[in-house]
Design a protein around this motif. Structure first.
Motif, mmCIF file in Angstrom:
data_model
loop_
_atom_site.group_PDB
_atom_site.id
_atom_site.type_symbol
_atom_site.label_atom_id
_atom_site.label_comp_id
_atom_site.label_asym_id
_atom_site.label_seq_id
_atom_site.Cartn_x
_atom_site.Cartn_y
_atom_site.Cartn_z
ATOM 1 N N GLU A 31 37.696 25.881 113.280
ATOM 2 C CA GLU A 31 37.835 25.180 112.182
ATOM 3 C C GLU A 31 36.485 24.580 111.736
ATOM 4 O O GLU A 31 36.575 24.003 110.778
ATOM 5 C CB GLU A 31 38.720 24.129 112.102
ATOM 6 C CG GLU A 31 40.254 24.853 112.235
ATOM 7 C CD GLU A 31 41.366 23.870 112.476
ATOM 8 O OE1 GLU A 31 42.447 23.866 111.362
ATOM 9 O OE2 GLU A 31 41.451 22.768 112.959
ATOM 10 N N VAL A 32 35.349 24.605 112.634
ATOM 11 C CA VAL A 32 34.337 23.892 112.203
ATOM 12 C C VAL A 32 33.040 24.927 111.832
ATOM 13 O O VAL A 32 32.740 25.958 112.564
ATOM 14 C CB VAL A 32 33.414 22.929 113.714
ATOM 15 C CG1 VAL A 32 32.332 22.550 113.190
ATOM 16 C CG2 VAL A 32 34.685 22.151 113.888
ATOM 17 N N VAL A 33 32.409 25.003 110.891
ATOM 18 C CA VAL A 33 31.323 25.707 110.212
ATOM 19 C C VAL A 33 29.977 25.139 110.144
ATOM 20 O O VAL A 33 30.197 23.942 109.662
ATOM 21 C CB VAL A 33 31.730 26.347 108.868
ATOM 22 C CG1 VAL A 33 30.649 27.006 108.164
ATOM 23 C CG2 VAL A 33 33.010 27.364 109.133
ATOM 24 N N PHE A 34 28.907 25.351 110.700
ATOM 25 C CA PHE A 34 27.728 24.889 110.650
ATOM 26 C C PHE A 34 27.046 25.242 109.258
ATOM 27 O O PHE A 34 27.008 26.434 108.933
ATOM 28 C CB PHE A 34 26.841 24.949 111.787
ATOM 29 C CG PHE A 34 27.440 24.394 113.000
ATOM 30 C CD1 PHE A 34 27.562 22.826 112.937
ATOM 31 C CD2 PHE A 34 27.909 25.094 114.109
ATOM 32 C CE1 PHE A 34 28.308 22.532 114.279
ATOM 33 C CE2 PHE A 34 28.552 24.665 115.293
ATOM 34 C CZ PHE A 34 28.474 23.239 115.251
ATOM 35 N N ARG B 212 32.122 33.100 111.551
ATOM 36 C CA ARG B 212 33.329 34.118 111.178
ATOM 37 C C ARG B 212 33.442 34.371 109.747
ATOM 38 O O ARG B 212 34.486 34.314 108.927
ATOM 39 C CB ARG B 212 34.572 33.001 111.674
ATOM 40 C CG ARG B 212 34.724 32.823 113.030
ATOM 41 C CD ARG B 212 35.797 31.701 113.412
ATOM 42 N NE ARG B 212 35.857 31.431 114.786
ATOM 43 C CZ ARG B 212 36.947 31.988 115.369
ATOM 44 N NH1 ARG B 212 37.745 32.989 114.951
ATOM 45 N NH2 ARG B 212 36.865 31.795 116.809
ATOM 46 N N ARG B 213 32.257 34.906 109.336
ATOM 47 C CA ARG B 213 32.090 35.397 108.125
ATOM 48 C C ARG B 213 32.101 34.226 106.937
ATOM 49 O O ARG B 213 32.377 34.444 105.620
ATOM 50 C CB ARG B 213 33.036 36.352 107.493
ATOM 51 C CG ARG B 213 32.904 37.870 108.440
ATOM 52 C CD ARG B 213 33.792 38.731 107.946
ATOM 53 N NE ARG B 213 33.744 39.951 108.892
ATOM 54 C CZ ARG B 213 34.432 40.864 108.658
ATOM 55 N NH1 ARG B 213 35.510 41.062 107.550
ATOM 56 N NH2 ARG B 213 34.481 41.986 109.448
ATOM 57 N N MET C 91 39.797 30.265 100.878
ATOM 58 C CA MET C 91 38.371 30.040 100.373
ATOM 59 C C MET C 91 37.488 31.046 100.511
ATOM 60 O O MET C 91 37.860 32.081 101.645
ATOM 61 C CB MET C 91 37.722 28.792 100.754
ATOM 62 C CG MET C 91 37.448 28.472 102.301
ATOM 63 S SD MET C 91 37.053 26.885 102.611
ATOM 64 C CE MET C 91 35.336 26.935 101.781
ATOM 65 N N LEU C 92 36.826 31.451 99.867
ATOM 66 C CA LEU C 92 35.700 32.516 100.231
ATOM 67 C C LEU C 92 34.165 31.915 100.488
ATOM 68 O O LEU C 92 33.918 31.010 100.086
ATOM 69 C CB LEU C 92 35.488 33.540 98.799
ATOM 70 C CG LEU C 92 36.760 33.943 98.255
ATOM 71 C CD1 LEU C 92 36.391 34.874 96.925
ATOM 72 C CD2 LEU C 92 37.208 34.987 99.252
ATOM 73 N N SER C 93 33.532 32.853 101.074
ATOM 74 C CA SER C 93 32.369 32.485 101.256
ATOM 75 C C SER C 93 31.468 32.659 100.006
ATOM 76 O O SER C 93 31.709 33.341 99.331
ATOM 77 C CB SER C 93 31.565 33.462 102.559
ATOM 78 O OG SER C 93 30.409 33.224 102.626
ATOM 79 N N ARG D 43 29.774 31.724 106.573
ATOM 80 C CA ARG D 43 28.579 30.978 106.166
ATOM 81 C C ARG D 43 27.468 32.078 106.891
ATOM 82 O O ARG D 43 26.961 31.901 108.095
ATOM 83 C CB ARG D 43 28.379 29.902 107.036
ATOM 84 C CG ARG D 43 27.394 29.167 106.068
ATOM 85 C CD ARG D 43 25.725 29.108 106.691
ATOM 86 N NE ARG D 43 24.958 28.287 106.298
ATOM 87 C CZ ARG D 43 23.708 28.380 106.551
ATOM 88 N NH1 ARG D 43 23.365 29.175 107.665
ATOM 89 N NH2 ARG D 43 22.476 27.638 105.896
ATOM 90 N N ALA D 44 26.947 33.077 106.243
ATOM 91 C CA ALA D 44 25.929 34.108 106.544
ATOM 92 C C ALA D 44 24.549 33.429 107.149
ATOM 93 O O ALA D 44 23.946 32.463 106.231
ATOM 94 C CB ALA D 44 25.903 35.241 105.704
ATOM 95 N N GLY D 45 23.963 33.926 107.765
ATOM 96 C CA GLY D 45 22.567 33.309 108.350
ATOM 97 C C GLY D 45 22.553 32.897 109.666
ATOM 98 O O GLY D 45 23.577 32.356 110.261
ATOM 99 N N THR D 46 21.366 33.368 110.358
ATOM 100 C CA THR D 46 21.326 33.280 111.938
ATOM 101 C C THR D 46 21.356 31.719 111.981
ATOM 102 O O THR D 46 20.719 30.981 111.172
ATOM 103 C CB THR D 46 19.731 33.537 112.094
ATOM 104 O OG1 THR D 46 19.831 35.253 112.084
ATOM 105 C CG2 THR D 46 19.748 33.193 113.771
ATOM 106 N N GLU D 47 21.989 31.114 112.803
ATOM 107 C CA GLU D 47 22.336 29.748 113.312
ATOM 108 C C GLU D 47 21.011 28.956 113.720
ATOM 109 O O GLU D 47 20.170 29.643 114.317
ATOM 110 C CB GLU D 47 23.399 29.568 114.626
ATOM 111 C CG GLU D 47 24.691 30.303 113.987
ATOM 112 C CD GLU D 47 24.826 31.704 114.645
ATOM 113 O OE1 GLU D 47 23.962 32.309 114.590
ATOM 114 O OE2 GLU D 47 26.076 32.193 114.685
ATOM 115 N N ASN D 48 21.076 27.745 113.202
ATOM 116 C CA ASN D 48 19.809 26.826 113.426
ATOM 117 C C ASN D 48 20.305 26.256 114.749
ATOM 118 O O ASN D 48 20.804 25.165 114.842
ATOM 119 C CB ASN D 48 19.829 25.616 112.398
ATOM 120 C CG ASN D 48 18.934 24.487 112.857
ATOM 121 O OD1 ASN D 48 18.253 24.443 113.734
ATOM 122 N ND2 ASN D 48 18.820 23.642 112.064
ATOM 123 N N VAL D 49 20.042 26.968 116.028
ATOM 124 C CA VAL D 49 20.451 26.633 117.300
ATOM 125 C C VAL D 49 20.124 25.168 117.697
ATOM 126 O O VAL D 49 21.034 24.242 118.074
ATOM 127 C CB VAL D 49 20.167 27.681 118.192
ATOM 128 C CG1 VAL D 49 20.808 27.446 119.674
ATOM 129 C CG2 VAL D 49 20.623 29.081 117.853
#
Lengths: 125, 384
Positions: free
Chosen positions: B65-68, B230-231, B219-221, B233-239
């Motif tokens: 349930e957590v999106v970065f 999980r679709r 909700m939609l992206s 928030r597109a984009g390579t993660e800021n690890v």
């Protein structure tokens, strides 16, 4: 710090601050968009400014410009002050960032108004 | 050299040494792309997964349930536009004192056919839940109310508002950028469906934040690309940022209980010291329901930027409530919404304390502010 050393010096140690009793001329400059207000008092002898004081509400640059502007005009012939420009005040304060140029305009407007007031009083007397 | 005192923690905070330590390997040997299947990628993925679990643990939610995201602004945009996009049309409720990331997002949606209600606040900066109740409509698709305001620190009655939205099945978004890690945040007890939070307000790095999205929230992206997050928030993660955020949230969960009363005492010491030493000064925000480290004051007959400059010259960092931009100065819209007169609002200064703030710092600020304001007032043509 994006302000000149001269500006900081005038802000830290304002010269000629405070009101003047029985001045020979008083003028105000305003910048309504910024709510800045400068009031300049002049003491004149033989057509020359011998003392200038200010009261200013505004940001640091406007306070510094008031100090530098009053210092600049002491000794000046009254007649030259009605044409004083913001650029002269800006130069006296060591330059201003683009978004603070109004500080010089407020102070130059106050000085011009004070000079016109003094000339009017002289003409009446 | 002057003493240096930083009292602008609501703007940003220094990265905690333990956060930096956690991040450093992800700039070096663990540099991989978490989407890659090889060992380099798996090491990076482990960092992201661990951070997500840490955040979920503190929030007491499921990790999925957590999106970065890249910042609190993006989290707010994703929450509001994401819900709006899923519904297509409808009515939004928010308050007049939200962060611009919420206000301007709602305003942008109004230009696209959505309706929005901007609720007023009282003199303490508090939203009345009854106003929320009265504003609810059959076509209301989202309520977005911040947990605490960054300028004055007033903590909103989100639990009462959450009960209203839950009764009606309306998603409830809370911008908790100023509260997570400072005061208790319980998404279940408060009835929150979407929660924005940010790294650099809690001793994490800049450029990283998160959004809690309750399972089942439609909700939609709003950003399209790969299959990341999980679709959602597109984009390579800021690890490195994600790892830092995870550690920062974890540390706040550990330290918050002890720090909050300490900062509350220091905040009160600051106000009592200044308030007792001069006339024509007022404290803004709720007297008790307020962020522990936030003290916003108005000094009448003085422009706030001159106070900020004067304190800066003493090595003290605070922020001005009114900002002079391109020659125009606007009093804080938050203070105006609270009904504070413009001649007071023009002299507002926010001090926001943090983990490094000491009693000696506070006393130094009091000793610096009092003569500075007296001097600026003596220069002012306004009568005091």
């Amino acid at each position: 710090m994006r302000y000149s050393e001269t500006l900081i010096d005038h802000f830290r140690n304002p010269r000629n601050a405070g009101m003047m009793r029985e001045p020979d001329g008083v003028g105000e400059g305003e910048y309504p968009e910024c709510m800045d207000l400068a009031r300049v008092y002049l003491r004149v002898r033989d057509g020359q400014v011998v003392e200038a004081r200010f009261q200013t509400y505004g940001c640091g640059p406007t306070i510094a410009a008031s100090s530098a502007g009053t210092e600049l005009i002491i000794g000046s012939p009254l007649g030259t002050l009605v044409g004083l420009t913001g650029a002269q005040i800006e130069s006296a304060v060591g330059g201003l960032p683009e978004d603070r140029v109004h500080a010089a305009e407020v102070v130059s407007a106050a000085i011009r108004a004070a000079a016109r007031d003094a000339l009017r009083r002289m003409a009446r007397s | 050299m002057n003493r240096r005192v930083y009292l602008d923690h609501n703007a940003s905070t220094p990265v905690h040494p333990e956060v930096l330590e956690a991040m450093l390997p992800y700039f070096g040997e663990r540099f991989g792309n978490p989407s890659s299947v090889h060992a380099f990628g798996r090491e990076a993925r482990e960092g992201v997964d661990m951070a997500r679990e840490r955040v979920a643990g503190v929030l007491r939610v499921s990790p999925d349930e957590v999106v970065f995201t890249s910042g609190g602004t993006e989290s707010d945009n994703l929450a509001i536009k994401g819900v709006a996009a899923a519904r297509g049309r409808g009515h939004l409720i928010t308050s007049a004192i939200e962060h611009h990331a919420v206000l301007r997002t709602c305003q942008a949606l109004e230009t696209q056919g959505f309706d929005a209600t901007y609720l007023p606040v009282d003199g303490d900066g508090m939203v009345d839940p009854d106003d929320v109740r009265r504003a609810l409509r059959p076509d209301t698709i989202l309520v977005s109310i911040m947990h605490a305001n960054s300028e004055v620190g007033t903590i909103q009655p989100v639990a009462a508002i959450g009960r209203l939205t839950r009764e009606r099945g309306i998603p409830f978004h809370v911008d908790a950028v100023q509260t997570l890690g400072k005061v208790p945040v319980d998404v279940n007890a408060f009835g929150i469906d979407l929660l924005s939070f940010s790294g650099h307000k809690i001793y994490g790095p800049k450029g990283i934040a998160g959004l809690y999205i309750r399972k089942g929230t439609k909700m939609l992206s709003i950003q399209h690309g790969g299959e990341h997050e999980r679709r959602r928030r597109a984009g390579t993660e800021n690890v490195p940022g994600i790892v830092g955020l995870g550690r920062a949230v974890e540390i706040r969960g550990r330290d918050m209980a002890a720090e909050a009363p300490r900062l509350t005492a220091l905040r009160n010491r600051l106000w009592e010291g200044i308030g007792a030493a001069m006339p024509e000064v007022r404290l803004n925000g709720h007297p008790t329901e307020r962020l522990p480290g936030t003290c916003n004051m108005c000094f009448r007959h003085v422009e706030s930027e001159s106070i900020v400059l004067g304190l800066d010259l003493k090595g003290i960092g605070v922020s001005a409530g009114s900002a002079c931009t391109s020659g125009n100065v606007e009093p804080s819209y938050v203070l105006v919404a609270m009904g504070i007169p413009v001649d007071w609002a023009m002299g507002s200064v926010r001090c926001s304390l943090g983990r490094s703030t000491t009693a000696e710092d506070i006393d130094y600020v009091i000793e610096s502010v009092v003569p500075l304001v007296a001097k600026l007032r003596s220069l002012s043509p306004a009568r005091v």
